[in-house]
Write an enzyme that holds these catalytic residues in place. Structure first.
Site, PDB file in Angstrom:
ATOM      1  N   ARG A 210      23.528  16.875   4.776  1.00 42.36           N
ATOM      2  CA  ARG A 210      24.097  18.082   5.358  1.00 42.36           C
ATOM      3  C   ARG A 210      24.295  17.893   6.863  1.00 42.36           C
ATOM      4  O   ARG A 210      23.657  17.051   7.489  1.00 42.36           O
ATOM      5  CB  ARG A 210      23.183  19.282   5.109  1.00 42.36           C
ATOM      6  CG  ARG A 210      22.995  19.638   3.643  1.00 42.36           C
ATOM      7  CD  ARG A 210      22.029  20.807   3.506  1.00 42.36           C
ATOM      8  NE  ARG A 210      21.862  21.212   2.115  1.00 42.36           N
ATOM      9  CZ  ARG A 210      20.952  20.688   1.290  1.00 42.36           C
ATOM     10  NH1 ARG A 210      20.135  19.735   1.731  1.00 42.36           N
ATOM     11  NH2 ARG A 210      20.856  21.101   0.041  1.00 42.36           N
ATOM     12  N   LYS A 234      16.500  21.674   3.233  1.00 46.20           N
ATOM     13  CA  LYS A 234      16.329  23.121   3.268  1.00 46.20           C
ATOM     14  C   LYS A 234      14.921  23.463   2.786  1.00 46.20           C
ATOM     15  O   LYS A 234      14.422  22.874   1.838  1.00 46.20           O
ATOM     16  CB  LYS A 234      17.362  23.800   2.362  1.00 46.20           C
ATOM     17  CG  LYS A 234      18.769  23.837   2.949  1.00 46.20           C
ATOM     18  CD  LYS A 234      19.690  24.642   2.060  1.00 46.20           C
ATOM     19  CE  LYS A 234      21.072  24.803   2.689  1.00 46.20           C
ATOM     20  NZ  LYS A 234      21.976  25.605   1.842  1.00 46.20           N
ATOM     21  N   HIS A 306      30.988  19.335   5.439  1.00 42.08           N
ATOM     22  CA  HIS A 306      30.534  19.579   4.067  1.00 42.08           C
ATOM     23  C   HIS A 306      31.472  18.932   3.047  1.00 42.08           C
ATOM     24  O   HIS A 306      31.036  18.545   1.958  1.00 42.08           O
ATOM     25  CB  HIS A 306      30.426  21.081   3.806  1.00 42.08           C
ATOM     26  CG  HIS A 306      29.497  21.410   2.681  1.00 42.08           C
ATOM     27  ND1 HIS A 306      28.127  21.240   2.773  1.00 42.08           N
ATOM     28  CD2 HIS A 306      29.729  21.879   1.428  1.00 42.08           C
ATOM     29  CE1 HIS A 306      27.566  21.601   1.633  1.00 42.08           C
ATOM     30  NE2 HIS A 306      28.514  21.989   0.802  1.00 42.08           N
ATOM     31  N   ARG A 309      30.388  15.519   2.524  1.00 41.48           N
ATOM     32  CA  ARG A 309      29.256  15.537   1.585  1.00 41.48           C
ATOM     33  C   ARG A 309      29.774  15.588   0.150  1.00 41.48           C
ATOM     34  O   ARG A 309      29.297  14.862  -0.724  1.00 41.48           O
ATOM     35  CB  ARG A 309      28.370  16.744   1.898  1.00 41.48           C
ATOM     36  CG  ARG A 309      27.193  16.977   0.948  1.00 41.48           C
ATOM     37  CD  ARG A 309      26.350  18.110   1.519  1.00 41.48           C
ATOM     38  NE  ARG A 309      25.437  18.705   0.570  1.00 41.48           N
ATOM     39  CZ  ARG A 309      24.211  18.268   0.330  1.00 41.48           C
ATOM     40  NH1 ARG A 309      23.765  17.192   0.931  1.00 41.48           N
ATOM     41  NH2 ARG A 309      23.420  18.893  -0.518  1.00 41.48           N
ATOM     42  N   HIS A 332      19.102  18.293  -4.181  1.00 42.11           N
ATOM     43  CA  HIS A 332      19.074  19.498  -5.007  1.00 42.11           C
ATOM     44  C   HIS A 332      17.933  19.418  -6.015  1.00 42.11           C
ATOM     45  O   HIS A 332      17.602  18.336  -6.509  1.00 42.11           O
ATOM     46  CB  HIS A 332      20.394  19.677  -5.760  1.00 42.11           C
ATOM     47  CG  HIS A 332      21.556  20.000  -4.877  1.00 42.11           C
ATOM     48  ND1 HIS A 332      21.520  21.008  -3.946  1.00 42.11           N
ATOM     49  CD2 HIS A 332      22.798  19.442  -4.779  1.00 42.11           C
ATOM     50  CE1 HIS A 332      22.683  21.064  -3.309  1.00 42.11           C
ATOM     51  NE2 HIS A 332      23.468  20.127  -3.788  1.00 42.11           N
ATOM     52  N   TYR A 341      31.124  18.327  -9.585  1.00 38.23           N
ATOM     53  CA  TYR A 341      31.642  16.963  -9.444  1.00 38.23           C
ATOM     54  C   TYR A 341      32.106  16.382 -10.774  1.00 38.23           C
ATOM     55  O   TYR A 341      32.977  15.515 -10.807  1.00 38.23           O
ATOM     56  CB  TYR A 341      30.582  16.077  -8.782  1.00 38.23           C
ATOM     57  CG  TYR A 341      30.075  16.686  -7.510  1.00 38.23           C
ATOM     58  CD1 TYR A 341      30.941  16.939  -6.451  1.00 38.23           C
ATOM     59  CD2 TYR A 341      28.747  17.078  -7.367  1.00 38.23           C
ATOM     60  CE1 TYR A 341      30.502  17.551  -5.288  1.00 38.23           C
ATOM     61  CE2 TYR A 341      28.297  17.684  -6.209  1.00 38.23           C
ATOM     62  CZ  TYR A 341      29.180  17.920  -5.181  1.00 38.23           C
ATOM     63  OH  TYR A 341      28.747  18.526  -4.034  1.00 38.23           O
TER      64      TYR A 341
END
Length: 356
Positions: A210, A234, A306, A309, A332, A341
């Site tokens: 990120r 995060k 992003h 990414r 994730h 994706y």
């Protein structure tokens, strides 16, 4: 926005906020939330509190004097009135007669308020170990999400990705062709930051980190021998991220000029530096966003960090067909987020239709 200016604007907003918002700010700073996120949240709180004053829902002249019990006793109708205000108020600083802000903006405002109310009703503790109040009106407020299938979203995003050979073509373009039509002044600026900019682009495209993770990288976090970086995900979790080998020469080239070009001392721990008033500083997110937009628009189409990414994630899934691997690479917790994706690279449905 430069970090110094961002912190200055945050301090200006903090000066007008009620005490419970300042407590919220300190709590989220420890999570840690990024300064950019907290700045955006503080702006949303100012807008909400100003509306409370204008709507006579609170009888104080200063935002800082708004009492906590006003939030405790807000009704669902009050919040719906605020949403209607957002939808119908005239747009500011726009040459248009259109009223209201977008649904995306409304959702962002409500998200900021939900975070504050959750803190006040669930997370904070008073002297008795209890939250300040229990009634969370935001739980009764529904948001309208943009309706779009994964296939439609994938098709829209696909046009803004540098897939296949375009990843290296993009880096080669910035390295060898971008400077051709620059003015002398622009060329001087480009040449000063060329190695750094290429290193940032290569890292984003080779790791999928990120923007905030790239900004917050320190020297100690980067292992060029192993091509592994340590980032803070995060929620404050530390994670090791593999970096594709094609980024190595760009990162090494940047390291070769970092100290001399940006006057870096041993105390300058940030990996990516900028120079501000003759002194080295950690590069800020806004500078990277502008840099990515500038180079990508000149190459093919204007994109955000992003989207770089997304590019890495799509290329990795295309090569492995493993959503688990892609999820781990992106940090994730599950594979649900990576469903996108599979739609970007899935040509089987189109091929089947072609046979009809």
């Amino acid at each position: 926005m430069r970090r110094e200016l961002l912190l200055e604007k945050i301090d200006q907003l903090k000066e007008i906020m009620p005490w419970f918002v300042l407590e919220y700010y300190q709590s989220k700073l420890a999570v840690p939330y990024s300064f950019t996120t907290l700045y955006e949240y503080l702006k949303e709180y100012r807008r909400f509190f100003e509306w409370l004053q204008d709507s006579d829902l609170v009888a104080v002249e200063r935002i800082a004097d708004i009492p906590l019990d006003v939030l405790e006793h807000l009704t669902k109708k009050d919040m719906e009135a605020f949403i209607l205000y957002l939808r119908e108020r005239p747009l500011l600083n726009a040459n248009t007669t259109q009223n209201g802000v977008s649904q995306t903006t409304i959702n962002r405002t409500l998200s900021a308020l939900s975070s504050l109310f959750k803190y006040l009703t669930e997370e904070v503790e008073n002297e008795q170990g209890e939250p300040y109040f229990y009634r969370n009106v935001m739980k009764k407020v529904s948001t309208k999400k943009k309706k779009e299938t994964l296939a439609a979203r994938a098709e829209n995003i696909k046009q803004k990705l540098f897939l296949g050979d375009e990843t290296m073509e993009f880096l080669d373009y910035v390295d060898k062709e971008y400077q051709v039509n620059l003015s002398k002044r622009a060329l001087s600026s480009f040449q000063k930051n060329k190695e750094r900019d290429l290193a940032i682009l290569a890292l984003l495209l080779a790791s999928g980190v990120r923007l905030s993770e790239a900004v917050n990288l320190d020297l100690r976090d980067v292992n060029l021998n192993m091509m592994i970086i340590e980032v803070t995900r995060k929620g404050g979790k530390r994670d090791s991220v593999n970096v594709a080998g094609f980024a190595k020469p760009y990162l090494e080239a940047y390291m070769g000029i970092r100290q001399q070009r940006y006057k870096a001392e041993k105390t300058d721990t940030a990996f990516f530096l900028s120079e501000y008033r003759g002194l080295p500083n950690r590069i800020d997110a806004s500078s990277i966003e502008k840099m990515v937009a500038k180079y990508s628009a000149d190459f093919k189409i204007r994109v955000t960090p992003h989207k770089l990414r997304h590019t890495l994630a799509t290329r990795l899934y295309d090569a492995t067909k493993s959503q688990v691997l892609v999820s781990h690479q992106l940090g994730h917790a599950n594979t649900q987020v990576t469903d996108l994706y599979t739609h970007i690279v899935n040509d089987e449905q189109k091929n089947a239709l072609d046979q009809l």
